[in-house]
Design a protein around this motif. Structure first.
Motif, PDB file in Angstrom:
ATOM      1  N   PRO A  95       0.834  -1.215   0.000  1.00 51.00           N
ATOM      2  CA  PRO A  95       0.000   0.000   0.000  1.00 51.00           C
ATOM      3  C   PRO A  95       0.866   1.261   0.000  1.00 51.00           C
ATOM      4  O   PRO A  95       2.040   1.225   0.374  1.00 51.00           O
ATOM      5  CB  PRO A  95      -0.803  -0.120   1.297  1.00 51.00           C
ATOM      6  N   ILE A  96       0.266   2.362  -0.413  1.00 49.53           N
ATOM      7  CA  ILE A  96       0.975   3.637  -0.431  1.00 49.53           C
ATOM      8  C   ILE A  96       0.166   4.683   0.335  1.00 49.53           C
ATOM      9  O   ILE A  96      -1.072   4.685   0.285  1.00 49.53           O
ATOM     10  CB  ILE A  96       1.218   4.115  -1.884  1.00 49.53           C
ATOM     11  N   LYS A  97       0.879   5.557   1.069  1.00 47.81           N
ATOM     12  CA  LYS A  97       0.221   6.633   1.793  1.00 47.81           C
ATOM     13  C   LYS A  97       1.167   7.820   1.865  1.00 47.81           C
ATOM     14  O   LYS A  97       2.286   7.697   2.350  1.00 47.81           O
ATOM     15  CB  LYS A  97      -0.170   6.178   3.205  1.00 47.81           C
ATOM     16  N   ASP A  98       0.703   8.944   1.340  1.00 50.71           N
ATOM     17  CA  ASP A  98       1.489  10.181   1.338  1.00 50.71           C
ATOM     18  C   ASP A  98       2.856   9.972   0.699  1.00 50.71           C
ATOM     19  O   ASP A  98       3.881  10.491   1.178  1.00 50.71           O
ATOM     20  CB  ASP A  98       1.656  10.720   2.764  1.00 50.71           C
ATOM     21  N   SER A 100       4.693   7.336   0.560  1.00 54.30           N
ATOM     22  CA  SER A 100       5.580   6.386   1.219  1.00 54.30           C
ATOM     23  C   SER A 100       4.908   5.017   1.320  1.00 54.30           C
ATOM     24  O   SER A 100       3.681   4.903   1.240  1.00 54.30           O
ATOM     25  CB  SER A 100       5.945   6.870   2.632  1.00 54.30           C
ATOM     26  N   MET A 101       5.730   3.987   1.487  1.00 54.45           N
ATOM     27  CA  MET A 101       5.199   2.642   1.677  1.00 54.45           C
ATOM     28  C   MET A 101       4.434   2.579   2.983  1.00 54.45           C
ATOM     29  O   MET A 101       4.915   3.015   4.019  1.00 54.45           O
ATOM     30  CB  MET A 101       6.334   1.617   1.695  1.00 54.45           C
ATOM     31  N   SER A 102       3.240   2.004   2.936  1.00 55.83           N
ATOM     32  CA  SER A 102       2.413   1.891   4.124  1.00 55.83           C
ATOM     33  C   SER A 102       2.499   0.482   4.686  1.00 55.83           C
ATOM     34  O   SER A 102       2.912  -0.456   4.007  1.00 55.83           O
ATOM     35  CB  SER A 102       0.959   2.224   3.776  1.00 55.83           C
ATOM     36  N   ASN A 103       2.126   0.351   5.955  1.00 56.73           N
ATOM     37  CA  ASN A 103       2.137  -0.960   6.588  1.00 56.73           C
ATOM     38  C   ASN A 103       1.039  -1.852   6.010  1.00 56.73           C
ATOM     39  O   ASN A 103       0.039  -1.378   5.494  1.00 56.73           O
ATOM     40  CB  ASN A 103       1.935  -0.823   8.101  1.00 56.73           C
ATOM     41  N   GLU A 160      -0.993   8.886  -7.171  1.00 60.63           N
ATOM     42  CA  GLU A 160      -0.008   8.977  -6.098  1.00 60.63           C
ATOM     43  C   GLU A 160       1.233   8.165  -6.463  1.00 60.63           C
ATOM     44  O   GLU A 160       1.154   6.996  -6.855  1.00 60.63           O
ATOM     45  CB  GLU A 160      -0.604   8.458  -4.776  1.00 60.63           C
TER      46      GLU A 160
END
Length: 233
Positions: A133-136, A138-141, A227
């Motif tokens: 996953p991606i968030k802002d 960056s790689m997300s948990n 994104e």
């Protein structure tokens, strides 16, 4: 004796005539129910002989693909998009699909398949473990389960269900995107009869019409976000 035989024949003729009259009466009075039943059966047969296909209406950005050897496929120059596709086969026979394509506003997109993992890109004998996953930026948990298409064709088993995860790159927000796929046409008796070489000319299809073994269907989706993963130092 002869009169008895004549009488028996006469009685049989009367019975047959009465039976024939009863059948005609049933057909004339019950024709709506008969036509409804036939139409219902044909509709049921048609519905249960086709592949039921659904796709996400919106593609979503992901950071990359995690491989089973611990490495990741990440492209920081483009937005990596994820679109889920579901196929249900309610029939008693396997149904094949062909020429699976993803077409964006900017042209056809090249989606990930295991067949593209080879010695040429140092990815032979590896498989996708999941999507990151991606968030802002960056790689997300967490990890998203993934089932990449093995190729641009495949088979959905009888009474079976298949999920495909289409992962591709996009550079433009757009609404007019399509997933295209060709499905095998069913061969009903009437089509086979009309296209048979033994069929009289007057019963054959018009000139210029050829029976296609496949039919292409399309499902639309949107790309609403682009994104990208921030550049890593």
């Amino acid at each position: 004796m002869r009169q008895d035989i004549i009488l028996l024949i006469h009685n049989n003729v009367i019975i047959i005539n009465e039976l024939f009259a009863w059948i005609l009466n049933q057909l004339s009075t019950q024709w709506i129910a008969i036509i409804t039943a036939i139409a219902g059966f044909l509709a049921w047969k048609s519905d249960h002989a086709k592949l039921i296909v659904e796709t996400d209406k919106v593609a979503h950005s992901v950071a990359g693909i995690l491989l089973d050897d611990g490495r990741s496929l990440i492209n920081q120059e483009h937005s990596m998009q994820h679109l889920v596709m579901w196929m249900i086969n309610p029939s008693a026979n396997d149904i094949s699909f062909f020429d699976l394509r993803v077409v964006l506003d900017t042209g056809e997109a090249d989606y990930y398949t295991p067949i593209k993992f080879s010695n040429a890109n140092d990815l032979k004998n590896v498989s996708a473990e999941g999507l990151i996953p991606i968030k802002d930026g960056s790689m997300s948990n967490g990890l998203i389960a993934v089932s990449l298409p093995q190729a641009n064709y495949g088979t959905v088993p009888a009474h079976g269900f298949v999920q495909l995860d289409l992962v591709f790159h996009a550079d433009k927000i757009s609404d007019n995107n399509m997933v295209l796929m060709k499905l095998a046409q069913s061969h009903n008796l009437w089509s086979r009869l009309r296209h048979s070489r033994m069929t009289p000319r007057w019963l054959r299809p018009k000139m210029g019409y050829t029976f296609s073994e496949t039919k292409e269907d399309a499902w639309s989706f949107q790309v609403k976000e682009l994104e990208k993963l921030n550049h890593l130092n």
